[in-house]
Design a protein around this motif. Structure first.
Motif, short mmCIF file in Angstrom:
data_model
loop_
_atom_site.label_atom_id
_atom_site.label_comp_id
_atom_site.label_asym_id
_atom_site.label_seq_id
_atom_site.Cartn_x
_atom_site.Cartn_y
_atom_site.Cartn_z
N ASP A 160 26.52 33.38 41.81
CA ASP A 160 25.94 32.75 42.88
C ASP A 160 27.42 31.73 43.18
O ASP A 160 28.15 31.20 41.89
N THR A 161 27.21 30.66 44.13
CA THR A 161 28.59 30.03 44.38
C THR A 161 27.78 28.05 44.14
O THR A 161 29.06 27.75 44.36
N GLN A 162 26.66 27.80 44.66
CA GLN A 162 25.97 27.02 44.11
C GLN A 162 25.30 27.12 42.99
O GLN A 162 24.71 27.65 42.46
N LYS A 202 16.27 21.20 51.48
CA LYS A 202 17.32 21.15 50.75
C LYS A 202 16.26 21.59 49.19
O LYS A 202 15.00 22.05 49.72
N GLU A 237 22.60 24.11 40.76
CA GLU A 237 22.19 22.72 40.34
C GLU A 237 21.67 22.74 38.87
O GLU A 237 20.62 23.66 38.45
N GLU A 293 20.94 29.55 45.95
CA GLU A 293 20.63 30.77 47.63
C GLU A 293 19.63 31.42 47.34
O GLU A 293 19.50 32.23 48.04
N PHE A 306 19.94 28.39 41.15
CA PHE A 306 20.52 29.07 41.93
C PHE A 306 20.05 28.74 43.02
O PHE A 306 18.91 29.26 43.58
#
Length: 541
Positions: free
Chosen positions: A291-293, A361, A295, A349, A347
């Motif tokens: 995953d690139t994102q 969001k 939180e 995504e 993640f």
């Protein structure tokens, strides 16, 4: 002719004749030495032409190298001979002087490699066994450079790959080398398609670089999205998902191996030679979705988190969308309570793929879900290992809560885990059990056991009396019954008098029945015979 003329003047003198000069002839005795000289010259020229350059090779030791005996071989063909073995001026190595043959004249280029061939065990394979009898020799791998060179540094380890073999080289970056060694096989779908050809520390010393070679045509299966992982021996792991055991092949149990594969559904182009990849510890980590994102969210639990580890999955109804990042302790002075804050990585995504609007969001999604009763809870992932994981689910009837932020991090409300409920139930059951009057029950039980023991003793006495008094009478009765049965058997036998009398009686009864049948038939024809009797004429047929 006059008297004054001489014979010469008279013209009768003989004339001189010109005789040709004879040529010089070589005696036959010189022919043999000349031929020998020519043959020697030709052999000398051939020897010069066959002789290649003299080279110098530096090795750490001169083990197995003998001047005048050690050969230099290329593909098992002699291409040179060691002429001298001497210690280097700095005494740190040895210098081997060798003469190459004429056919190996082009071998003396800067990228040519030399190494000593002797018995070795590496990567689960054994090589150089033939040198046990013939002795060590120097192997050579011819370079492709056009720059001539006569000074070389020999390899201490034979190269795993000879130039010219079709395929591609790739570099793998790992945190540590583990059990990787030269010649360790590389697998694709449990098929050996390559091997490890080199390894070294990274420049910054924070990892290791492993160079592998994948043979053609299997190198086309290494794509830009290919994942590599180590399959060294037994892949044995215990986590919240239970106990895992996996191995690539029987040989990996002994020497290990590297495996590569691509996630399903991907169609990336083939990787270029020299491409660098990450070497993961196991297949599960390698095939994990990248995953690139990321939180961070905070969870606060008011219960023990024994069995929860960093990296444990965070799931929503069986779908993992995060993992545990850290576990700590916090003290609340207002309530004088020690809580356990757990930071999780989420993640987005993975959440957005299940939403109608991908631009929504994550906080907005969580706000709506929390209002609907979404809470975090600790659950047991395996009764065998006791590992815990964080589960998100909807709990109807819980107190209302909102997504709040503490220390710059969103905090998601939690509920006690099922283990706490189980502990409470067990505690309640234990308290109820504690109230049971076990002492009184034990006294009653002892009394009942004593009474039962007395009853058993009385039954034993009764059985003894029966055995003494009733048994003899019973034996006599059985003997009389047996005699009666024997008598009955004798009476019922075929030749017994009773049977003969019975048969005579039955014959008489049969005759009487026949007379009665005849009388009945006669009266049926002559009923008047009952009044006047039977007349003599009626007796006639």
């Amino acid at each position: 002719m006059s008297e004054t003329e001489t014979p010469h003047e008279a013209g009768d003198l003989p004339k001189a004749l010109a005789v040709p000069r004879k040529r010089w002839q070589l005696p036959l005795v010189w022919l043999v030495p000349i031929l020998a000289l020519l043959l020697g010259g030709w052999l000398a020229v051939q020897a010069v032409l066959k002789q290649g350059p003299t080279i110098h090779i530096e090795f750490q030791t001169g083990e197995g190298l003998v001047a005048g005996k050690t050969h230099i071989k290329y593909k098992d063909v002699d291409v040179g001979m060691v002429s001298d073995v001497a210690i280097a001026p700095d005494r740190k190595s040895v210098i081997v002087t060798a003469k190459l043959s004429g056919q190996a004249r082009d071998f003396a280029v800067e990228d040519t490699r030399f190494w000593v061939v002797k018995p070795r065990i590496a990567g689960g394979s054994v090589s150089g066994l033939d040198t046990l009898l013939s002795g060590a020799f120097i192997g050579v791998d011819v370079g492709k450079s056009d720059v001539s060179q006569t000074e070389f540094k020999g390899l201490e380890v034979p190269p795993m790959l000879i130039d010219g073999v079709p395929g591609k080289r790739f570099q793998l970056r790992a945190e540590n080398l583990g059990s990787i060694d030269y010649g360790v096989p590389v697998y694709f779908r449990k098929l050996a398609v390559g091997q490890v050809v080199a390894y070294d520390l990274d420049k910054d010393g924070k990892g290791a670089l492993v160079t592998i070679f994948v043979s053609a045509p299997y190198d086309r299966f290494v794509t830009e999205d290919t994942r590599f992982w180590s399959s060294s021996g037994l892949d044995f792991s215990v986590d919240a998902n239970g106990l895992r055991f996996n191995t690539e092949s029987l040989s990996t149990l002994l020497v290990g191996g590297l495996v590569f594969g691509s996630p399903s559904g991907t169609a990336a182009p083939p990787a270029k030679s020299g491409a660098q990849f990450v070497l993961y510890d196991n297949q599960q980590t390698a095939m994990r979705e990248h995953d690139t994102q990321v939180e961070l969210y905070r969870l606060v639990f008011h219960q023990t988190v024994h069995g929860l580890v960093v990296g444990a999955p965070v799931e929503f109804r069986g779908i993992q969308f995060g993992e545990v990042a850290s576990i700590g302790l916090s003290y609340d002075a207002s309530t004088q309570r020690v809580d356990v804050p757990v930071v999780i990585r989420v993640f987005p995504e993975r959440l957005q793929r299940y939403t109608v609007d991908p631009e929504t969001k994550s906080d907005a999604i969580l706000d709506k879900l929390i209002e609907s009763g979404l809470r975090a809870q600790l659950r047991s992932g395996s009764l065998l290992t006791g590992q815990l994981y964080v589960a998100f689910d909807f709990f109807p009837g819980v107190a209302k809560a909102v997504l709040k932020r503490k220390r710059g991090m969103p905090e998601i409300p939690t509920v006690d885990g099922s283990l706490n409920e189980l502990e409470a139930s067990i505690t309640s059951i234990a308290r109820k059990i504690d109230k049971i009057p076990f002492e009184e029950i034990s006294k009653d039980l002892r009394s009942a056991i004593a009474s039962l023991d007395s009853t058993v003793k009385q039954a034993d006495i009764l059985l003894k009396q029966v055995n003494q008094d009733v048994a003899p009478e019973l034996k006599r009765t059985l003997a009389g019954a047996q005699q009666t049965m024997q008598r009955a058997e004798r009476l019922m036998s075929q030749d017994a008098p009773l049977q003969q009398d019975l048969r005579d009686t039955l014959r008489e009864v049969s005759r009487a029945a026949a007379s009665m049948r005849s009388l009945t038939d006669y009266l049926d024809r002559h009923p008047e015979a009952l009044i006047r009797g039977r007349t003599p004429d009626e007796d006639k047929p």
